[in-house]
Design a protein around this motif. Sequence first.
Motif, PDB file in Angstrom:
ATOM      1  N   ASP A 112       0.873  -1.294  -0.092  1.00  0.00           N
ATOM      2  CA  ASP A 112      -0.026  -0.218   0.057  1.00  0.00           C
ATOM      3  C   ASP A 112       0.940   1.216   0.151  1.00  0.00           C
ATOM      4  N   GLU A 113       0.198   2.394  -0.421  1.00  0.00           N
ATOM      5  CA  GLU A 113       1.132   3.510  -0.609  1.00  0.00           C
ATOM      6  C   GLU A 113       2.349   3.558  -1.349  1.00  0.00           C
ATOM      7  N   PHE A 114       2.183   3.028  -2.431  1.00  0.00           N
ATOM      8  CA  PHE A 114       3.376   2.569  -3.144  1.00  0.00           C
ATOM      9  C   PHE A 114       3.572   3.922  -4.150  1.00  0.00           C
ATOM     10  N   GLU A 115       4.207   5.062  -3.686  1.00  0.00           N
ATOM     11  CA  GLU A 115       4.352   6.168  -4.380  1.00  0.00           C
ATOM     12  C   GLU A 115       5.824   6.315  -5.092  1.00  0.00           C
ATOM     13  N   VAL A 116       6.125   6.321  -6.486  1.00  0.00           N
ATOM     14  CA  VAL A 116       7.291   6.295  -6.942  1.00  0.00           C
ATOM     15  C   VAL A 116       7.842   7.694  -6.951  1.00  0.00           C
ATOM     16  N   GLY A 117       7.014   8.669  -7.136  1.00  0.00           N
ATOM     17  CA  GLY A 117       7.151   9.973  -7.320  1.00  0.00           C
ATOM     18  C   GLY A 117       7.962  10.133  -8.746  1.00  0.00           C
ATOM     19  N   HIS A 118       8.226  11.231  -9.017  1.00  0.00           N
ATOM     20  CA  HIS A 118       8.834  11.767 -10.300  1.00  0.00           C
ATOM     21  C   HIS A 118      10.400  11.416 -10.039  1.00  0.00           C
ATOM     22  N   GLU A 119      11.117  11.162 -11.201  1.00  0.00           N
ATOM     23  CA  GLU A 119      12.455  10.812 -11.226  1.00  0.00           C
ATOM     24  C   GLU A 119      13.404  11.993 -10.494  1.00  0.00           C
ATOM     25  N   THR A 120      12.894  12.842 -10.188  1.00  0.00           N
ATOM     26  CA  THR A 120      13.744  13.986  -9.865  1.00  0.00           C
ATOM     27  C   THR A 120      13.682  14.293  -8.131  1.00  0.00           C
ATOM     28  N   SER A 121      12.361  13.336  -7.770  1.00  0.00           N
ATOM     29  CA  SER A 121      12.203  13.248  -6.343  1.00  0.00           C
ATOM     30  C   SER A 121      13.375  12.566  -5.642  1.00  0.00           C
ATOM     31  N   HIS A 122      13.721  13.176  -4.413  1.00  0.00           N
ATOM     32  CA  HIS A 122      14.637  12.181  -3.513  1.00  0.00           C
ATOM     33  C   HIS A 122      14.170  11.861  -2.295  1.00  0.00           C
ATOM     34  N   GLU A 123      12.877  12.279  -2.294  1.00  0.00           N
ATOM     35  CA  GLU A 123      12.250  11.911  -1.027  1.00  0.00           C
ATOM     36  C   GLU A 123      12.242  10.208  -0.719  1.00  0.00           C
ATOM     37  N   THR A 124      12.601  10.047   0.670  1.00  0.00           N
ATOM     38  CA  THR A 124      13.034   8.651   0.846  1.00  0.00           C
ATOM     39  C   THR A 124      12.197   7.579   0.480  1.00  0.00           C
ATOM     40  N   LYS A 125      10.897   7.934   0.453  1.00  0.00           N
ATOM     41  CA  LYS A 125       9.624   6.929   0.195  1.00  0.00           C
ATOM     42  C   LYS A 125       9.835   6.587  -1.199  1.00  0.00           C
ATOM     43  N   HIS A 126       9.744   7.659  -1.920  1.00  0.00           N
ATOM     44  CA  HIS A 126       9.810   7.818  -3.591  1.00  0.00           C
ATOM     45  C   HIS A 126      11.016   6.858  -4.161  1.00  0.00           C
ATOM     46  N   VAL A 127      12.308   7.065  -3.389  1.00  0.00           N
ATOM     47  CA  VAL A 127      13.451   6.614  -3.642  1.00  0.00           C
ATOM     48  C   VAL A 127      13.430   4.977  -3.468  1.00  0.00           C
ATOM     49  N   ARG A 128      12.729   4.844  -2.271  1.00  0.00           N
ATOM     50  CA  ARG A 128      12.577   3.358  -1.879  1.00  0.00           C
ATOM     51  C   ARG A 128      11.838   2.375  -2.666  1.00  0.00           C
ATOM     52  N   ARG A 138       9.958 -13.879  -8.264  1.00  0.00           N
ATOM     53  CA  ARG A 138       8.825 -14.446  -9.180  1.00  0.00           C
ATOM     54  C   ARG A 138       7.485 -14.260  -8.472  1.00  0.00           C
ATOM     55  N   PHE A 139       6.351 -13.417  -8.590  1.00  0.00           N
ATOM     56  CA  PHE A 139       5.362 -13.481  -7.576  1.00  0.00           C
ATOM     57  C   PHE A 139       4.322 -12.647  -8.298  1.00  0.00           C
ATOM     58  N   PRO A 140       3.039 -12.772  -7.970  1.00  0.00           N
ATOM     59  CA  PRO A 140       1.976 -11.863  -8.457  1.00  0.00           C
ATOM     60  C   PRO A 140       2.187 -10.694  -7.308  1.00  0.00           C
ATOM     61  N   PHE A 141       1.653  -9.549  -8.121  1.00  0.00           N
ATOM     62  CA  PHE A 141       1.891  -8.155  -7.177  1.00  0.00           C
ATOM     63  C   PHE A 141       1.005  -7.237  -7.543  1.00  0.00           C
ATOM     64  N   ILE A 142       0.537  -6.628  -6.300  1.00  0.00           N
ATOM     65  CA  ILE A 142      -0.505  -5.613  -6.273  1.00  0.00           C
ATOM     66  C   ILE A 142       0.084  -4.623  -5.597  1.00  0.00           C
ATOM     67  N   ALA A 143       0.295  -2.958  -6.203  1.00  0.00           N
ATOM     68  CA  ALA A 143       0.655  -1.978  -5.266  1.00  0.00           C
ATOM     69  C   ALA A 143      -0.466  -1.110  -5.559  1.00  0.00           C
ATOM     70  N   SER A 144      -0.624  -0.083  -4.710  1.00  0.00           N
ATOM     71  CA  SER A 144      -1.395   0.974  -4.774  1.00  0.00           C
ATOM     72  C   SER A 144      -0.871   2.248  -4.426  1.00  0.00           C
ATOM     73  N   GLY A 145      -1.434   3.338  -4.901  1.00  0.00           N
ATOM     74  CA  GLY A 145      -0.873   4.737  -4.580  1.00  0.00           C
ATOM     75  C   GLY A 145      -1.706   5.780  -5.364  1.00  0.00           C
ATOM     76  N   ILE A 146      -1.536   7.024  -4.895  1.00  0.00           N
ATOM     77  CA  ILE A 146      -2.274   8.159  -5.693  1.00  0.00           C
ATOM     78  C   ILE A 146      -1.612   8.425  -7.053  1.00  0.00           C
ATOM     79  N   TYR A 147      -0.198   8.263  -7.076  1.00  0.00           N
ATOM     80  CA  TYR A 147       0.297   8.780  -8.455  1.00  0.00           C
ATOM     81  C   TYR A 147       0.713   7.578  -9.036  1.00  0.00           C
ATOM     82  N   THR A 148       0.718   7.544 -10.600  1.00  0.00           N
ATOM     83  CA  THR A 148       1.042   6.390 -11.283  1.00  0.00           C
ATOM     84  C   THR A 148       2.522   6.481 -11.771  1.00  0.00           C
ATOM     85  N   PHE A 149       3.003   5.496 -12.575  1.00  0.00           N
ATOM     86  CA  PHE A 149       4.101   5.335 -12.982  1.00  0.00           C
ATOM     87  C   PHE A 149       4.686   6.270 -14.076  1.00  0.00           C
TER      88      PHE A 149
END
Length: 292
Positions: free
Chosen positions: A94-110, A143-154
Motif C-alpha cells: 500500500d501507499e506505493f508512491e514512486v514519485g518523479h525521477e527528480t524526487s529524492h524523498e526517501t519513500k519515493h526512492v525506496r 517471481r510472484f503476483p504483485f499488487i501495489a497502490s498509490g495516488i500517483y501512477t508510474f
Amino acid sequence: LDTGFRFINHELECHYLTAYMLTAPLADIFDAVPWVFINGPTSSGKSSLNQIFAAQETDKKVVNVLEHSCAFDNATPAGIKQTMRGSTLSLVLDEFEVGHETSHETKHVRCREILELIRGGMGRGAKIAMGTSFGTPVYWTLRFPFIASGIYTFHKQEDINRFNIIEMAIKDPNIGRIKNSSPRFLILQKYKSQEIKTIREELTITLLRNIPVIIKAYEEIKIEFSSGQFTDSKTHTRFREQFLPILSLLKLSGKDYKSFAMNYTGCKSKRAIETTIQNRYDEIWQLMLHTS
C-alpha cells in the motif's frame, strides 16, 4: 469487489480482479503472473481494496479472501528480496508512491528501488546474484503476483507496460455504497467474518484440485490469442502475457472471455496513450522547474 468499491470501467475491473484472485494461488503454472497497480485519489478506497487481497488477522473484522498473499505497510528492497525469495505468494504493498525521477524523498526512492529489483519478476523470474566476502555468490529468484497502490501512477514506460493500472473513482453513494459507510463495513454486512474465512480456505482447495483443467484452459488460451486475436492491436506484449492467465479463468467460469478481452484491452490501450502524453507533459514541466 462489487460491494462498496467503484472503479473507472467498473464492471470490467470487477471481472478482472476476481480472476486475479483465482490466478494468484496458481502462479507457478503460468508463464507470466499478473501485476496490478491500484491508482486513485485520496479516500477512493485503495487501502480498503488491498485488504481484500491481503490482511493480517489481528481482529475479527478481516475481509481478505486471498489465502496466498502477504502485505506490508512499509518495505525496503532488502526486505522484499529476503521475504519473497523463492515465494509465489501475492505481494501487496500500500501507499506505493514512486514519485518523479527528480524526487529524492526517501519513500519515493525506496519504491523506485523496489521496482528496479523486481522488474524481471513478472515472467519466468528476476534472477539476482549477490557477491559475498567468501568469494561465492548468493542467488535469488523473485517471481510472484504483485499488487501495489498509490495516488500517483508510474512515469517510466517499462513500468507502465508491465502493470495493469486499475483506476478507482470516488465512490458514488447511489452505486453500491451507503453514504458515509466504508467498503469494509458494507462487505461485513453482506458477508460475515466466518463466511469470508470459509471462502478463503475453500477457494484455494478448489483451485488446487482443478489444476489440470486450468492448465488445459491456459494452453488453449495461448493458442487462441497467439496472433493477437481478440485483443486491441496496440496492447503491449508484456501486458498480453500477464493477461492470458486471467482469460483462462474467465473461460472456465463460462464468461464471454473473447468480448471481455477486446473491450478490456481497448480501454487499457486508450488509457495508456493518455498516460504517456501526460507523463511527457510532466517531464517537460519538471525540466523547466529544475533548469536555472
